[in-house]
Write a protein that holds these residues in place. Sequence first.
Motif, PDB file in Angstrom:
ATOM      1  N   VAL A  19      96.576  13.179 -29.527  1.00  0.00           N
ATOM      2  CA  VAL A  19      96.170  12.870 -28.159  1.00  0.00           C
ATOM      3  C   VAL A  19      97.402  12.572 -27.300  1.00  0.00           C
ATOM      4  O   VAL A  19      97.484  13.012 -26.151  1.00  0.00           O
ATOM      5  CB  VAL A  19      95.141  11.721 -28.130  1.00  0.00           C
ATOM      6  CG1 VAL A  19      94.940  11.173 -26.728  1.00  0.00           C
ATOM      7  CG2 VAL A  19      93.812  12.211 -28.699  1.00  0.00           C
ATOM      8  N   PHE A  23      98.141  14.811 -24.094  1.00  0.00           N
ATOM      9  CA  PHE A  23      98.241  14.230 -22.754  1.00  0.00           C
ATOM     10  C   PHE A  23      99.590  14.566 -22.124  1.00  0.00           C
ATOM     11  O   PHE A  23      99.658  14.977 -20.963  1.00  0.00           O
ATOM     12  CB  PHE A  23      98.042  12.707 -22.799  1.00  0.00           C
ATOM     13  CG  PHE A  23      98.191  12.067 -21.456  1.00  0.00           C
ATOM     14  CD1 PHE A  23      97.159  12.110 -20.531  1.00  0.00           C
ATOM     15  CD2 PHE A  23      99.376  11.434 -21.100  1.00  0.00           C
ATOM     16  CE1 PHE A  23      97.305  11.544 -19.267  1.00  0.00           C
ATOM     17  CE2 PHE A  23      99.531  10.865 -19.840  1.00  0.00           C
ATOM     18  CZ  PHE A  23      98.489  10.922 -18.929  1.00  0.00           C
ATOM     19  N   GLY A  41      92.482  19.331 -22.540  1.00  0.00           N
ATOM     20  CA  GLY A  41      91.611  18.274 -22.029  1.00  0.00           C
ATOM     21  C   GLY A  41      90.332  18.153 -22.839  1.00  0.00           C
ATOM     22  O   GLY A  41      89.889  17.044 -23.166  1.00  0.00           O
ATOM     23  N   ILE A  44      91.095  16.477 -26.107  1.00  0.00           N
ATOM     24  CA  ILE A  44      91.260  15.030 -25.959  1.00  0.00           C
ATOM     25  C   ILE A  44      89.890  14.350 -25.841  1.00  0.00           C
ATOM     26  O   ILE A  44      89.654  13.311 -26.469  1.00  0.00           O
ATOM     27  CB  ILE A  44      92.174  14.690 -24.769  1.00  0.00           C
ATOM     28  CG1 ILE A  44      93.617  15.129 -25.087  1.00  0.00           C
ATOM     29  CG2 ILE A  44      92.127  13.200 -24.430  1.00  0.00           C
ATOM     30  CD1 ILE A  44      94.581  15.045 -23.921  1.00  0.00           C
ATOM     31  N   LEU A  48      88.445  11.706 -28.487  1.00  0.00           N
ATOM     32  CA  LEU A  48      87.954  10.386 -28.069  1.00  0.00           C
ATOM     33  C   LEU A  48      86.574  10.104 -28.647  1.00  0.00           C
ATOM     34  O   LEU A  48      86.302   8.981 -29.094  1.00  0.00           O
ATOM     35  CB  LEU A  48      87.899  10.286 -26.543  1.00  0.00           C
ATOM     36  CG  LEU A  48      89.196   9.971 -25.833  1.00  0.00           C
ATOM     37  CD1 LEU A  48      89.038  10.189 -24.329  1.00  0.00           C
ATOM     38  CD2 LEU A  48      89.646   8.545 -26.123  1.00  0.00           C
ATOM     39  N   LEU A 103      93.880   2.535 -22.502  1.00  0.00           N
ATOM     40  CA  LEU A 103      94.308   3.924 -22.685  1.00  0.00           C
ATOM     41  C   LEU A 103      93.119   4.841 -22.953  1.00  0.00           C
ATOM     42  O   LEU A 103      93.032   5.939 -22.390  1.00  0.00           O
ATOM     43  CB  LEU A 103      95.331   4.023 -23.825  1.00  0.00           C
ATOM     44  CG  LEU A 103      96.730   3.547 -23.496  1.00  0.00           C
ATOM     45  CD1 LEU A 103      97.565   3.389 -24.769  1.00  0.00           C
ATOM     46  CD2 LEU A 103      97.408   4.505 -22.531  1.00  0.00           C
ATOM     47  N   LEU A 107      92.044   7.881 -20.551  1.00  0.00           N
ATOM     48  CA  LEU A 107      91.907   9.252 -21.041  1.00  0.00           C
ATOM     49  C   LEU A 107      90.508   9.802 -20.777  1.00  0.00           C
ATOM     50  O   LEU A 107      90.350  10.966 -20.397  1.00  0.00           O
ATOM     51  CB  LEU A 107      92.227   9.312 -22.536  1.00  0.00           C
ATOM     52  CG  LEU A 107      93.690   9.104 -22.912  1.00  0.00           C
ATOM     53  CD1 LEU A 107      93.826   8.839 -24.409  1.00  0.00           C
ATOM     54  CD2 LEU A 107      94.527  10.295 -22.490  1.00  0.00           C
ATOM     55  N   VAL A 110      90.269  10.596 -17.058  1.00  0.00           N
ATOM     56  CA  VAL A 110      91.039  11.809 -16.760  1.00  0.00           C
ATOM     57  C   VAL A 110      90.251  13.036 -17.228  1.00  0.00           C
ATOM     58  O   VAL A 110      90.092  14.011 -16.491  1.00  0.00           O
ATOM     59  CB  VAL A 110      92.434  11.785 -17.440  1.00  0.00           C
ATOM     60  CG1 VAL A 110      93.125  13.135 -17.314  1.00  0.00           C
ATOM     61  CG2 VAL A 110      93.297  10.692 -16.855  1.00  0.00           C
ATOM     62  N   GLY A 111      89.756  12.965 -18.449  1.00  0.00           N
ATOM     63  CA  GLY A 111      89.036  14.110 -19.013  1.00  0.00           C
ATOM     64  C   GLY A 111      87.745  14.425 -18.270  1.00  0.00           C
ATOM     65  O   GLY A 111      87.461  15.591 -17.963  1.00  0.00           O
ATOM     66  N   ALA A 136      95.103  10.454 -14.027  1.00  0.00           N
ATOM     67  CA  ALA A 136      96.199  10.978 -14.849  1.00  0.00           C
ATOM     68  C   ALA A 136      97.468  10.152 -14.629  1.00  0.00           C
ATOM     69  O   ALA A 136      98.149   9.772 -15.583  1.00  0.00           O
ATOM     70  CB  ALA A 136      96.445  12.452 -14.526  1.00  0.00           C
ATOM     71  N   THR A 139      97.001   6.672 -16.142  1.00  0.00           N
ATOM     72  CA  THR A 139      97.104   6.739 -17.599  1.00  0.00           C
ATOM     73  C   THR A 139      98.556   6.919 -18.025  1.00  0.00           C
ATOM     74  O   THR A 139      98.992   6.309 -19.007  1.00  0.00           O
ATOM     75  CB  THR A 139      96.209   7.863 -18.157  1.00  0.00           C
ATOM     76  OG1 THR A 139      94.855   7.619 -17.740  1.00  0.00           O
ATOM     77  CG2 THR A 139      96.256   7.917 -19.673  1.00  0.00           C
TER      78      THR A 139
END
Length: 178
Positions: A19, A23, A41, A44, A48, A103, A107, A110-111, A136, A139
């Motif tokens: 990850v 990223f 993406g 990730i 997650l 974090l 993430l 962002v995703g 983004a 993060t």
Amino acid sequence: MQSQQRIWDPLIRLFHWSVAAGFLLNFTLTEEGETLHEWIGYYILAALLVRVCWGFIGPRNARFSDFFPRKPGLKSHLRELAQGQIKQHAGHTPLGGLMVMLLMAGLLLVGLSGWLTTTDMFWGEDWVEDVHEFFANLTLLLVLVHVAAVTLFSVLGPANLVRQMLTGRRCTRKLNKN
């Protein structure tokens, strides 16, 4: 003299490093909207999901219940740090646990915001792209704080945190008593 103890299982280490690499690749080398950027993406987001599941069924140090940050633990840990004490912990410190949660939330945001930019409903909407870029950047800031803290605690503390995330084993430094 050093003693070793298993601390991070292979899934945690694979999640962490893959990850982190994904990223950083997406932030620095790939372009928004490129197929590679999107697939990284999606990876990730999938990682997650696996990590969240592992946070409930994995080994002790991987479980959220082991390191979920609570106010009393955070206050105590901050007090110790203010006094110059860096104590050994079985897994994450209270601040480390808080950083993990921040974090992972960053993430996820962002995703999800990146995915929304590909949907018909939000295709071409500037505000969705702005939200994606904001999360983004936020993060990335969290990543930089994380790397700085890990470096500092690896130098000043009782364990090399980078090495233990690479090997899965805690390598605790012990003082020689001569």
